[in-house]
Design a protein around this motif. Structure first.
Motif, mmCIF file in Angstrom:
data_model
loop_
_atom_site.group_PDB
_atom_site.id
_atom_site.type_symbol
_atom_site.label_atom_id
_atom_site.label_comp_id
_atom_site.label_asym_id
_atom_site.label_seq_id
_atom_site.Cartn_x
_atom_site.Cartn_y
_atom_site.Cartn_z
ATOM 1 N N SER A 43 0.816 -1.214 0.000
ATOM 2 C CA SER A 43 0.000 0.000 0.000
ATOM 3 C C SER A 43 0.852 1.268 0.000
ATOM 4 C CB SER A 43 -0.938 0.005 1.216
ATOM 5 O OG SER A 43 -0.203 0.136 2.429
ATOM 6 N N PRO A 47 1.021 3.294 -7.198
ATOM 7 C CA PRO A 47 0.295 2.292 -7.993
ATOM 8 C C PRO A 47 0.965 1.954 -9.312
ATOM 9 C CG PRO A 47 -1.225 3.870 -7.034
ATOM 10 C CD PRO A 47 0.152 4.380 -6.754
ATOM 11 N N TRP A 71 -6.772 -1.226 -4.891
ATOM 12 C CA TRP A 71 -7.316 -0.232 -5.824
ATOM 13 C C TRP A 71 -8.576 -0.774 -6.484
ATOM 14 C CZ3 TRP A 71 -2.444 0.151 -9.487
ATOM 15 C CH2 TRP A 71 -2.117 -1.110 -9.944
ATOM 16 N N ARG A 73 -11.156 -0.828 -9.946
ATOM 17 C CA ARG A 73 -10.943 -0.831 -11.395
ATOM 18 C C ARG A 73 -12.224 -0.433 -12.121
ATOM 19 N NH1 ARG A 73 -9.724 -5.805 -13.934
ATOM 20 N NH2 ARG A 73 -10.550 -6.958 -12.166
ATOM 21 N N ALA A 97 -15.877 4.224 -3.821
ATOM 22 C CA ALA A 97 -14.521 4.346 -3.273
ATOM 23 C C ALA A 97 -14.530 4.915 -1.857
ATOM 24 C CB ALA A 97 -13.673 5.225 -4.184
ATOM 25 N N ASP A 101 -8.568 5.834 -1.679
ATOM 26 C CA ASP A 101 -8.517 4.742 -2.654
ATOM 27 C C ASP A 101 -7.894 5.202 -3.970
ATOM 28 O OD1 ASP A 101 -9.480 2.729 -1.102
ATOM 29 O OD2 ASP A 101 -11.530 2.766 -1.887
ATOM 30 N N THR A 102 -7.396 4.216 -4.733
ATOM 31 C CA THR A 102 -6.880 4.446 -6.080
ATOM 32 C C THR A 102 -7.801 3.754 -7.074
ATOM 33 O OG1 THR A 102 -4.586 4.585 -5.328
ATOM 34 C CG2 THR A 102 -4.944 4.081 -7.650
ATOM 35 N N ILE A 103 -8.212 4.476 -8.113
ATOM 36 C CA ILE A 103 -9.088 3.930 -9.146
ATOM 37 C C ILE A 103 -8.281 3.798 -10.427
ATOM 38 C CG2 ILE A 103 -11.173 4.283 -10.505
ATOM 39 C CD1 ILE A 103 -12.318 5.884 -8.181
ATOM 40 N N LEU A 104 -8.148 2.573 -10.916
ATOM 41 C CA LEU A 104 -7.433 2.299 -12.156
ATOM 42 C C LEU A 104 -8.453 2.189 -13.283
ATOM 43 C CD1 LEU A 104 -4.694 1.537 -13.507
ATOM 44 C CD2 LEU A 104 -5.295 -0.845 -13.083
ATOM 45 N N CYS A 123 -7.217 8.897 -6.030
ATOM 46 C CA CYS A 123 -6.215 8.936 -7.095
ATOM 47 C C CYS A 123 -6.794 8.198 -8.303
ATOM 48 C CB CYS A 123 -4.910 8.289 -6.632
ATOM 49 S SG CYS A 123 -3.620 8.263 -7.896
#
Length: 259
Positions: A43, A47, A71, A73, A97, A101-104, A123
């Protein structure tokens, strides 16, 4: 026949080398840690590319580095939307989210982004090798593609607006890194602007750290279209501008911060 034997010999050697590497990585002391500890370590990695490269080490690391806890998606091609952490569109992913959090966002095709409000630290990352492989499109009739009311980061994405602005910054610290912002050229392009900030710093900031206020930072980003690259209100102003011309593209570095 000799050439075929040589190629077979090389392929066998490559397989032996890869098997040795996998055995070494699997027998490394770090693999004695449980899954929770490894995920906590992962973490702290960025990313892309660090966490992405981590997923290539082994099957176990791939599972942990790509876990929904790490993350979310956005992938329109996924048919089974019951899979945890996978969403058909950006708006749904943002709603689900959690802060931090990270969104790909999957590469290929165009993702609709219209007046999506982001009120928590997130992100957003494009899943392609280049920013133009992941495009967020804002059609005419929308104020903006993305509207930010919290500290957020965008990287490796193309945001295209037909009429309006690509990014609307209301508050928080917004970082745009390695992106492409495009406003369609038309007779009303004076109404289009890649970045608009309406942040007003009338609130009292007790912390001596300047970055705790509202700001926009742009790094290695290509900006196309619109009469102005940035439109600001309040006491935010364009500062520390750097421009580099590379082949056919112009890349910008600048900050929108307090005067």
């Amino acid at each position: 026949m000799e050439e075929e034997d040589k190629s077979n010999y090389k392929s066998r050697n490559l397989k032996r080398c890869s098997d040795k590497i996998m055995k070494k990585s699997c027998s490394a002391p770090i693999n004695n840690l449980d899954d929770g500890c490894l995920m906590h370590i992962f973490s702290f990695l960025s990313p892309i590319p660090d966490r992405y490269n981590t997923a290539l080490v082994s099957h176990r690391w791939h599972y942990l580095a790509c876990h929904p806890r790490m993350w979310l998606r956005v992938d329109r091609s996924v048919k089974d939307l019951s899979e945890p952490g996978v969403f058909p569109d950006i708006s749904t992913a943002v709603s689900a989210a959690r802060p931090g959090d990270t969104i790909l966002i999957a590469a290929g095709g165009s993702h609709l982004a219209s007046n999506i409000q982001i009120k928590k630290p997130l992100c957003l990352i494009g899943g392609g090798e280049l920013p133009d492989e992941t495009t967020l499109t804002c059609y005419r009739g929308s104020d903006s593609a993305l509207e930010f009311l919290s500290t957020c980061k965008l990287t490796n994405l193309t945001v295209r607006a037909e009429l309006g602005c690509c990014l609307l910054h209301r508050s928080g610290r917004l970082t745009i890194d390695g992106c492409i912002l495009q406003c369609e050229t038309n007779p009303l392009d004076y109404l289009s602007c890649p970045i608009v900030s309406t942040a007003r710093s009338c609130k009292l900031i007790t912390s001596p750290v300047k970055s705790n206020g509202d700001s926009v930072s742009v790094l290695q980003t290509r900006i196309e279209g619109g009469v102005k690259a940035v439109l600001t209100k309040g006491d935010l102003a364009l500062q520390r501008v750097r421009v580099i011309y590379a082949r056919t593209n112009v890349y910008f570095w600048f900050d929108v911060d307090h005067q």
